[in-house]
Write a protein that holds these residues in place. Structure first.
Motif, PDB file in Angstrom:
ATOM      1  N   ARG A   1      -7.367  17.154 -11.562  1.00 54.17           N
ATOM      2  CA  ARG A   1      -5.933  16.896 -10.840  1.00 54.17           C
ATOM      3  C   ARG A   1      -5.302  15.606 -11.289  1.00 54.17           C
ATOM      4  O   ARG A   1      -4.343  15.309 -10.634  1.00 54.17           O
ATOM      5  N   PHE A   2      -5.794  15.047 -12.192  1.00 55.21           N
ATOM      6  CA  PHE A   2      -5.443  13.745 -12.894  1.00 55.21           C
ATOM      7  C   PHE A   2      -4.496  13.785 -14.034  1.00 55.21           C
ATOM      8  O   PHE A   2      -5.118  14.594 -14.721  1.00 55.21           O
ATOM      9  N   THR A   3      -3.300  13.153 -14.186  1.00 59.72           N
ATOM     10  CA  THR A   3      -2.620  13.290 -15.530  1.00 59.72           C
ATOM     11  C   THR A   3      -2.226  11.710 -15.674  1.00 59.72           C
ATOM     12  O   THR A   3      -1.580  11.120 -14.854  1.00 59.72           O
ATOM     13  N   ALA A   4      -2.590  11.338 -16.852  1.00 62.65           N
ATOM     14  CA  ALA A   4      -2.180  10.029 -17.429  1.00 62.65           C
ATOM     15  C   ALA A   4      -1.079   9.984 -18.207  1.00 62.65           C
ATOM     16  O   ALA A   4      -1.214  10.850 -19.276  1.00 62.65           O
TER      17      ALA A   4
ATOM     18  N   SER B   1       1.811   5.774 -16.388  1.00 60.71           N
ATOM     19  CA  SER B   1       1.915   6.431 -14.936  1.00 60.71           C
ATOM     20  C   SER B   1       0.519   7.132 -14.738  1.00 60.71           C
ATOM     21  O   SER B   1      -0.131   7.594 -15.743  1.00 60.71           O
ATOM     22  N   LEU B   2       0.167   7.152 -13.710  1.00 62.72           N
ATOM     23  CA  LEU B   2      -0.885   8.127 -13.332  1.00 62.72           C
ATOM     24  C   LEU B   2      -0.574   9.068 -12.119  1.00 62.72           C
ATOM     25  O   LEU B   2       0.069   8.552 -11.175  1.00 62.72           O
ATOM     26  N   PHE B   3      -0.796  10.450 -12.299  1.00 65.85           N
ATOM     27  CA  PHE B   3      -0.152  11.306 -11.377  1.00 65.85           C
ATOM     28  C   PHE B   3      -1.653  11.949 -10.693  1.00 65.85           C
ATOM     29  O   PHE B   3      -2.439  12.224 -11.336  1.00 65.85           O
ATOM     30  N   ILE B   4      -1.444  12.052  -9.598  1.00 67.73           N
ATOM     31  CA  ILE B   4      -2.513  12.825  -8.783  1.00 67.73           C
ATOM     32  C   ILE B   4      -2.120  14.200  -7.845  1.00 67.73           C
ATOM     33  O   ILE B   4      -1.336  13.781  -7.428  1.00 67.73           O
ATOM     34  N   ARG B   5      -2.375  15.315  -8.375  1.00 65.32           N
ATOM     35  CA  ARG B   5      -1.914  16.510  -7.797  1.00 65.32           C
ATOM     36  C   ARG B   5      -2.982  16.901  -6.598  1.00 65.32           C
ATOM     37  O   ARG B   5      -3.993  16.625  -6.770  1.00 65.32           O
ATOM     38  N   ASP B   6      -2.378  17.510  -5.638  1.00 65.21           N
ATOM     39  CA  ASP B   6      -3.158  17.996  -4.358  1.00 65.21           C
ATOM     40  C   ASP B   6      -3.993  16.872  -4.254  1.00 65.21           C
ATOM     41  O   ASP B   6      -5.520  17.150  -3.801  1.00 65.21           O
ATOM     42  N   SER B   7      -3.379  15.619  -3.616  1.00 64.99           N
ATOM     43  CA  SER B   7      -4.320  14.495  -3.197  1.00 64.99           C
ATOM     44  C   SER B   7      -5.267  15.002  -2.154  1.00 64.99           C
ATOM     45  O   SER B   7      -4.957  15.742  -1.202  1.00 64.99           O
ATOM     46  N   GLN B   8      -6.562  14.169  -2.202  1.00 62.58           N
ATOM     47  CA  GLN B   8      -7.532  14.416  -1.038  1.00 62.58           C
ATOM     48  C   GLN B   8      -7.816  13.186  -0.328  1.00 62.58           C
ATOM     49  O   GLN B   8      -7.641  12.091  -0.876  1.00 62.58           O
ATOM     50  N   PRO B   9      -8.190  13.296   0.716  1.00 62.78           N
ATOM     51  CA  PRO B   9      -8.511  11.864   1.511  1.00 62.78           C
ATOM     52  C   PRO B   9      -9.657  11.180   0.733  1.00 62.78           C
ATOM     53  O   PRO B   9      -9.755   9.818   0.713  1.00 62.78           O
TER      54      PRO B   9
ATOM     55  N   PRO C   1       0.550  -1.092   0.070  1.00 64.35           N
ATOM     56  CA  PRO C   1       0.078   0.055   0.078  1.00 64.35           C
ATOM     57  C   PRO C   1       0.970   1.379  -0.112  1.00 64.35           C
ATOM     58  O   PRO C   1       1.911   1.342   0.340  1.00 64.35           O
ATOM     59  N   LEU C   2       0.433   2.365  -0.227  1.00 63.13           N
ATOM     60  CA  LEU C   2       0.783   3.588  -0.606  1.00 63.13           C
ATOM     61  C   LEU C   2       0.143   4.785   0.259  1.00 63.13           C
ATOM     62  O   LEU C   2      -1.080   4.624   0.369  1.00 63.13           O
ATOM     63  N   SER C   3       0.651   5.098   1.156  1.00 62.73           N
ATOM     64  CA  SER C   3       0.251   6.244   1.984  1.00 62.73           C
ATOM     65  C   SER C   3       0.736   7.449   1.873  1.00 62.73           C
ATOM     66  O   SER C   3       2.102   7.657   2.204  1.00 62.73           O
ATOM     67  N   VAL C   4      -0.024   8.680   1.925  1.00 61.16           N
ATOM     68  CA  VAL C   4       0.527  10.104   1.661  1.00 61.16           C
ATOM     69  C   VAL C   4      -0.439  10.865   2.228  1.00 61.16           C
ATOM     70  O   VAL C   4      -1.556  10.691   2.538  1.00 61.16           O
ATOM     71  N   PRO C   5       0.336  12.085   2.549  1.00 57.74           N
ATOM     72  CA  PRO C   5      -0.652  13.327   3.328  1.00 57.74           C
ATOM     73  C   PRO C   5      -1.456  13.744   2.551  1.00 57.74           C
ATOM     74  O   PRO C   5      -0.996  14.123   1.183  1.00 57.74           O
ATOM     75  N   GLU C   6      -2.465  14.642   2.897  1.00 58.52           N
ATOM     76  CA  GLU C   6      -3.325  15.569   1.993  1.00 58.52           C
ATOM     77  C   GLU C   6      -2.611  16.479   1.348  1.00 58.52           C
ATOM     78  O   GLU C   6      -1.598  17.103   2.051  1.00 58.52           O
ATOM     79  N   GLY C   7      -2.557  16.751   0.081  1.00 61.79           N
ATOM     80  CA  GLY C   7      -1.808  17.658  -0.614  1.00 61.79           C
ATOM     81  C   GLY C   7      -0.626  17.064  -1.617  1.00 61.79           C
ATOM     82  O   GLY C   7      -0.102  17.714  -2.184  1.00 61.79           O
ATOM     83  N   ALA C   8      -0.244  15.866  -1.131  1.00 64.26           N
ATOM     84  CA  ALA C   8       0.973  15.362  -1.722  1.00 64.26           C
ATOM     85  C   ALA C   8       0.494  14.885  -3.218  1.00 64.26           C
ATOM     86  O   ALA C   8      -0.535  14.811  -3.488  1.00 64.26           O
ATOM     87  N   ILE C   9       1.878  15.003  -4.104  1.00 68.57           N
ATOM     88  CA  ILE C   9       1.647  14.585  -5.476  1.00 68.57           C
ATOM     89  C   ILE C   9       1.722  12.800  -5.450  1.00 68.57           C
ATOM     90  O   ILE C   9       2.791  12.595  -4.769  1.00 68.57           O
TER      91      ILE C   9
ATOM     92  N   THR D   1      -3.275  -0.885  -7.013  1.00 66.24           N
ATOM     93  CA  THR D   1      -2.469  -0.216  -6.019  1.00 66.24           C
ATOM     94  C   THR D   1      -3.037   0.327  -4.956  1.00 66.24           C
ATOM     95  O   THR D   1      -4.083   1.272  -5.350  1.00 66.24           O
ATOM     96  N   GLN D   2      -3.171   0.092  -3.620  1.00 68.65           N
ATOM     97  CA  GLN D   2      -3.981   0.643  -2.496  1.00 68.65           C
ATOM     98  C   GLN D   2      -3.381   1.888  -2.046  1.00 68.65           C
ATOM     99  O   GLN D   2      -2.227   2.063  -1.773  1.00 68.65           O
ATOM    100  N   LEU D   3      -4.272   3.125  -2.226  1.00 70.99           N
ATOM    101  CA  LEU D   3      -3.888   4.398  -1.735  1.00 70.99           C
ATOM    102  C   LEU D   3      -4.634   4.911  -0.802  1.00 70.99           C
ATOM    103  O   LEU D   3      -5.757   4.784  -0.756  1.00 70.99           O
ATOM    104  N   THR D   4      -3.633   5.542   0.276  1.00 68.24           N
ATOM    105  CA  THR D   4      -4.663   6.022   1.344  1.00 68.24           C
ATOM    106  C   THR D   4      -3.903   7.355   1.476  1.00 68.24           C
ATOM    107  O   THR D   4      -2.839   7.628   1.397  1.00 68.24           O
ATOM    108  N   VAL D   5      -4.895   8.697   1.503  1.00 69.51           N
ATOM    109  CA  VAL D   5      -4.608   9.794   1.683  1.00 69.51           C
ATOM    110  C   VAL D   5      -4.981  10.180   2.897  1.00 69.51           C
ATOM    111  O   VAL D   5      -6.201  10.169   3.177  1.00 69.51           O
ATOM    112  N   TRP D   6      -4.287  10.681   3.861  1.00 65.81           N
ATOM    113  CA  TRP D   6      -4.584  11.075   5.297  1.00 65.81           C
ATOM    114  C   TRP D   6      -4.629  12.655   5.380  1.00 65.81           C
ATOM    115  O   TRP D   6      -3.694  13.296   5.097  1.00 65.81           O
ATOM    116  N   PRO D   7      -5.461  13.173   6.371  1.00 64.45           N
ATOM    117  CA  PRO D   7      -5.621  14.445   6.517  1.00 64.45           C
ATOM    118  C   PRO D   7      -4.712  14.913   7.288  1.00 64.45           C
ATOM    119  O   PRO D   7      -4.004  14.338   8.311  1.00 64.45           O
TER     120      PRO D   7
END
Lengths: 115, 113
Positions: free
Chosen positions: B60-63, B73-81, B10-18, B107-113
């Protein structure tokens, strides 16, 4: 449009029992598919159909059977359920039109447990 | 070798991350590339759809597709919960393949506040 609908949402079967998973779509799509999804393993194609009366095997067809008597419906039959068939089953459909025939729309899934 | 490889996380990122999600593939015949998003206990839904090489942007999505490297690739800008989900790549040769798709494991993604 309801899109792709599946019933039931959940089911527990005993080993050796049989059941039919229902799938229907109201988008007039020609192509329909059945997948199973095991935890962390992505989607595996079980069977697919390109129109009423036409079906073919996918990657993992053993233990399953399908029929397509109408454009709208594509039921999946499990005969003699086994624990290895415990999975989440997804039905999907697509138009079959050139250039967009691989944009698949999925149903909400059926969670099946075989004990 | 599987036809489509995807790191399950899994992938875990803070809110706002790319966020960057990737898949590689071995079949050079693949022409159509998709990203599906799957929320917990739901069916996959199409997020991005691209044909051949290049970039495609949607909010916010770019492929990105690099056919020479067999890499998407898939990029997510300004990621949100609300982006917390499993992301599945899928691809197809198109043509007479009857709409069949080849999926990565997700890919399991978690965006934490």
């Amino acid at each position: 449009n309801a899109g792709v609908t599946q019933t039931p949402k959940f089911r527990i079967l005993k080993i050796g029992q049989s059941m039919t998973l229902q799938c229907a779509q109201d988008m007039n799509h020609n192509y329909m598919y059945w997948y199973r999804q095991d935890p962390g393993m992505g989607l595996k194609l079980i069977y697919y159909s390109v129109g009423a009366g036409i079906t073919d095997k996918g990657e993992v067809p053993n233990g399953y059977n399908v029929s397509r008597s109408t454009t709208e419906d594509f039921p999946l039959r499990l005969e003699l359920a086994a624990p290895s068939q415990t999975s989440v089953y997804f039905c999907a459909s697509t138009t079959g039109h050139r250039y967009r025939d691989n944009e698949q729309f999925f149903g909400p899934g059926t969670r099946l447990t075989v004990l | 070798q599987k036809e489509v490889e995807q790191d399950p996380g899994p992938l875990s990122v803070p809110e706002g991350a790319i966020v960057s999600l990737n898949c590689t593939y071995s079949n050079s015949a693949f022409q159509y590339f998709m990203w599906y998003r799957q929320y917990s206990r739901k069916g996959p839904e199409l997020l991005m759809y691209t044909y051949s090489s290049g970039n495609k942007e949607d909010g916010r999505f770019t492929a990105q597709v690099d056919k020479s490297s067999k890499y998407i690739s898939l990029f997510i800008r300004d990621s949100q919960p609300s982006d917390s989900a499993t992301y599945l790549c899928a691809m197809s040769p198109g043509g007479s393949t009857l709409g069949r798709l080849y999926f990565g494991r997700g890919t399991q993604l978690t965006v934490w506040p």
